[in-house]
Motif scaffolding. Structure first.
Motif, PDB file in Angstrom:
ATOM      1  N   LYS A 356       0.830  -1.209   0.000  1.00 31.57           N
ATOM      2  CA  LYS A 356       0.000   0.000   0.000  1.00 31.57           C
ATOM      3  C   LYS A 356       0.862   1.255   0.000  1.00 31.57           C
ATOM      4  O   LYS A 356       1.873   1.320   0.704  1.00 31.57           O
ATOM      5  N   TRP A 357       0.441   2.234  -0.783  1.00 32.95           N
ATOM      6  CA  TRP A 357       1.102   3.544  -0.870  1.00 32.95           C
ATOM      7  C   TRP A 357       2.558   3.444  -1.340  1.00 32.95           C
ATOM      8  O   TRP A 357       3.320   4.398  -1.197  1.00 32.95           O
ATOM      9  N   ALA A 358       2.957   2.310  -1.899  1.00 34.05           N
ATOM     10  CA  ALA A 358       4.325   2.197  -2.450  1.00 34.05           C
ATOM     11  C   ALA A 358       4.345   2.792  -3.851  1.00 34.05           C
ATOM     12  O   ALA A 358       3.311   2.878  -4.529  1.00 34.05           O
ATOM     13  N   ARG A 359       5.544   3.190  -4.275  1.00 36.47           N
ATOM     14  CA  ARG A 359       5.683   3.793  -5.606  1.00 36.47           C
ATOM     15  C   ARG A 359       6.811   3.070  -6.339  1.00 36.47           C
ATOM     16  O   ARG A 359       7.928   2.979  -5.842  1.00 36.47           O
ATOM     17  N   VAL A 360       6.505   2.557  -7.533  1.00 39.86           N
ATOM     18  CA  VAL A 360       7.505   1.884  -8.374  1.00 39.86           C
ATOM     19  C   VAL A 360       7.576   2.672  -9.670  1.00 39.86           C
ATOM     20  O   VAL A 360       6.583   2.770 -10.402  1.00 39.86           O
ATOM     21  N   GLU A 361       8.728   3.251  -9.951  1.00 43.32           N
ATOM     22  CA  GLU A 361       8.809   4.161 -11.094  1.00 43.32           C
ATOM     23  C   GLU A 361      10.121   3.997 -11.834  1.00 43.32           C
ATOM     24  O   GLU A 361      11.172   3.783 -11.233  1.00 43.32           O
ATOM     25  N   GLY A 362      10.060   4.098 -13.156  1.00 42.77           N
ATOM     26  CA  GLY A 362      11.261   4.072 -13.990  1.00 42.77           C
ATOM     27  C   GLY A 362      11.325   5.299 -14.870  1.00 42.77           C
ATOM     28  O   GLY A 362      10.459   6.169 -14.818  1.00 42.77           O
ATOM     29  N   THR A 363      12.375   5.345 -15.684  1.00 46.20           N
ATOM     30  CA  THR A 363      12.533   6.445 -16.643  1.00 46.20           C
ATOM     31  C   THR A 363      12.303   5.881 -18.035  1.00 46.20           C
ATOM     32  O   THR A 363      12.974   4.916 -18.420  1.00 46.20           O
ATOM     33  N   SER A 390      16.571   3.870 -16.484  1.00 49.94           N
ATOM     34  CA  SER A 390      15.633   3.349 -17.492  1.00 49.94           C
ATOM     35  C   SER A 390      14.440   2.791 -16.748  1.00 49.94           C
ATOM     36  O   SER A 390      14.257   3.083 -15.564  1.00 49.94           O
ATOM     37  N   ILE A 391      13.637   1.985 -17.406  1.00 48.17           N
ATOM     38  CA  ILE A 391      12.423   1.509 -16.737  1.00 48.17           C
ATOM     39  C   ILE A 391      12.797   0.612 -15.555  1.00 48.17           C
ATOM     40  O   ILE A 391      13.852  -0.021 -15.545  1.00 48.17           O
ATOM     41  N   ILE A 405       9.748   3.482  -1.985  1.00 47.46           N
ATOM     42  CA  ILE A 405       9.871   3.943  -3.375  1.00 47.46           C
ATOM     43  C   ILE A 405      10.979   3.140  -4.040  1.00 47.46           C
ATOM     44  O   ILE A 405      12.095   3.038  -3.511  1.00 47.46           O
ATOM     45  N   ILE A 406      10.688   2.566  -5.188  1.00 46.22           N
ATOM     46  CA  ILE A 406      11.700   1.870  -5.994  1.00 46.22           C
ATOM     47  C   ILE A 406      11.820   2.661  -7.292  1.00 46.22           C
ATOM     48  O   ILE A 406      10.860   2.757  -8.059  1.00 46.22           O
ATOM     49  N   LEU A 407      12.990   3.241  -7.530  1.00 50.34           N
ATOM     50  CA  LEU A 407      13.150   4.164  -8.660  1.00 50.34           C
ATOM     51  C   LEU A 407      14.303   3.698  -9.566  1.00 50.34           C
ATOM     52  O   LEU A 407      15.409   3.424  -9.077  1.00 50.34           O
ATOM     53  N   ASN A 408      14.034   3.589 -10.872  1.00 51.96           N
ATOM     54  CA  ASN A 408      15.085   3.257 -11.869  1.00 51.96           C
ATOM     55  C   ASN A 408      15.932   2.059 -11.450  1.00 51.96           C
ATOM     56  O   ASN A 408      17.155   2.091 -11.524  1.00 51.96           O
TER      57      ASN A 408
END
Length: 427
Positions: A356-363, A390-391, A405-408
């Motif tokens: 819940k409320w986690a964010r997984v994002e790439g470029t 990248s993604i 948050i998991i980013l790139n």
């Protein structure tokens, strides 16, 4: 009578596609809701005289591949067979090794396609083009226009603009040669095997010469069978009045990396308006809100307050909770996105869970939108010792806890994360 050959490669390739290629052979990875190969098979099966489709590669024939073949045969009512190479024989070596199966039944012509391309597949136009150009002994390459810089990453074609004959062919040149590139889709007549055969004989003679001169040779007899259509055949045929290029201005892209799978998914979803409107989700009372082109498998369970799209593909048995936002992403079989999580520019692996409320994002690694001829860049994984943004890719069975948050980042399979990560490969 026509046949088609799809070159699907094998397990040593697909390294840029990891960790997704650990779970499924790359050609079966779902793009816009169906396996990558299905788009090729669908295009071939629409041709009136198509009698058989042959897949050539060196994957072990596993349960997944066999299941796909039997389903595709039933769906498209056409003979589809898998021919397994004993080793990687190259794009020309594979079709030469199985030439008897390709030629059985006496086809007038056959298509050869690489599995890792995404295209509108203008196959009927290529057939018409072959009839108009040259004689029955001529061969056709599908070409498209790239920008000058990116053309160096592809096979480059110099053509006679009046006749469309290929005058010169260079695979991945060191300097600019031409902005017309090879799309990895060809139309051959059986005469192509004479040209491949002469390269094979030349290779054999060289092997014998090396062994005669006492040079070390490992598996020499099979190295003679490794023949590349691009470097060994097209380069020699160019300028002889036998090779022509049919240029397309419709969509085309390679699928080399996971990032390019999201881009290919966008192209195919867009095409579904013409070819498969039933595959595109529509906004209905009590259903999830969609924006732009979205594919949702009927078995997915989606809360009506979730917002999906554009360019989203949801696989079988996926669960999406309240208030979830998904954009430019592929969510694979059995994944769970819990309430109010956010997934952007990412691929979420099989059976993975996002809290819940986690964010997984790439470029995104999209081509330059201001350049009509730009192709997707095949970025290296690292630049200057750092992971290229990248993604984000989550392998299978990855658990992301709430509020992180998991980013790139790339997360390998079977990981339980306990904190946020940015620009990392999590082994």
């Amino acid at each position: 009578m026509l046949k088609a050959v799809i070159l699907i490669g094998g397990p040593q390739k697909g390294t840029r596609f990891r960790p997704l290629s650990f779970e499924v052979p790359k050609p079966l990875f779902p793009v816009a809701g169906v396996p990558m190969l299905q788009h090729h098979i669908e295009a071939c099966s629409k041709l009136p005289n198509m009698k058989e489709i042959l897949l050539i590669g060196f994957y072990q024939p596993n349960e997944e591949l066999n299941r796909f073949l039997s389903c595709a045969q039933q769906d498209f009512k056409i003979s589809i067979r898998y021919l397994q190479e004993y080793a990687a024989l190259g794009t020309g070596g594979g079709i030469y090794h199985f030439r008897d199966q390709i030629l059985s039944g006496g086809p007038d012509a056959f298509f050869v396609m690489n599995a890792d391309v995404c295209s509108e597949f203008p196959l009927p136009e290529m057939l018409d083009f072959q009839k108009e150009h040259g004689d029955t002994y001529s061969f056709v390459i599908l070409g498209t226009t790239a920008n000058r810089k990116q053309s160096l990453n592809y096979g480059c074609i110099v053509e006679n603009e009046q006749t469309d004959e290929v005058l010169h062919y260079v695979e991945k040149p060191g300097t600019f040669v031409s902005d017309i590139i090879n799309c990895g889709i060809y139309l051959f007549t059986p005469e192509i095997f004479q040209h491949i055969g002469s390269v094979f004989q030349k290779n054999q003679q060289e092997m014998l010469l090396y062994s005669y001169e006492g040079e070390e040779q490992s598996n020499g007899w099979h190295r003679a069978e490794v023949i590349r259509l691009e470097q060994d055949i097209f380069t020699a045929l160019a300028g002889q009045g036998k090779l022509y290029v049919y240029k397309t201005d419709r969509f085309w892209s390679q699928i080399k990396s996971a990032g390019s799978a999201i881009y290919a998914s966008r192209l195919y979803l867009n095409q579904y308006h013409k070819t498969h409107p039933e595959r595109l989700a529509t906004n209905t009372e009590g259903g999830a809100k969609t924006r732009g082109n979205v594919y949702i498998h009927p078995t997915a369970n989606i809360d009506p307050t979730a917002v999906l799209g554009p360019n989203v593909s949801i696989g079988t048995g996926v669960t999406i909770g309240a208030g979830v936002r998904v954009r430019e992403s592929i969510i694979l079989h059995g994944a769970t996105l819990q309430d109010h999580s956010c997934v952007l520019n990412s691929i979420v692996g099989w059976e993975s869970t996002i809290g819940k409320w986690a964010r997984v994002e790439g470029t995104p690694s999209d081509p330059n939108p201001n350049d009509p001829y730009a192709k997707i860049d095949s970025e290296t994984l690292f630049r200057d010792g750092k992971l290229t943004p990248s993604i984000t890719i989550l392998g299978c069975n990855v658990n992301i806890p709430s509020e992180v948050i998991i980013l790139n980042s790339i997360v390998l399979p079977h990981k339980d994360l306990n904190r946020s990560f940015k620009n990392q490969i999590i082994l």
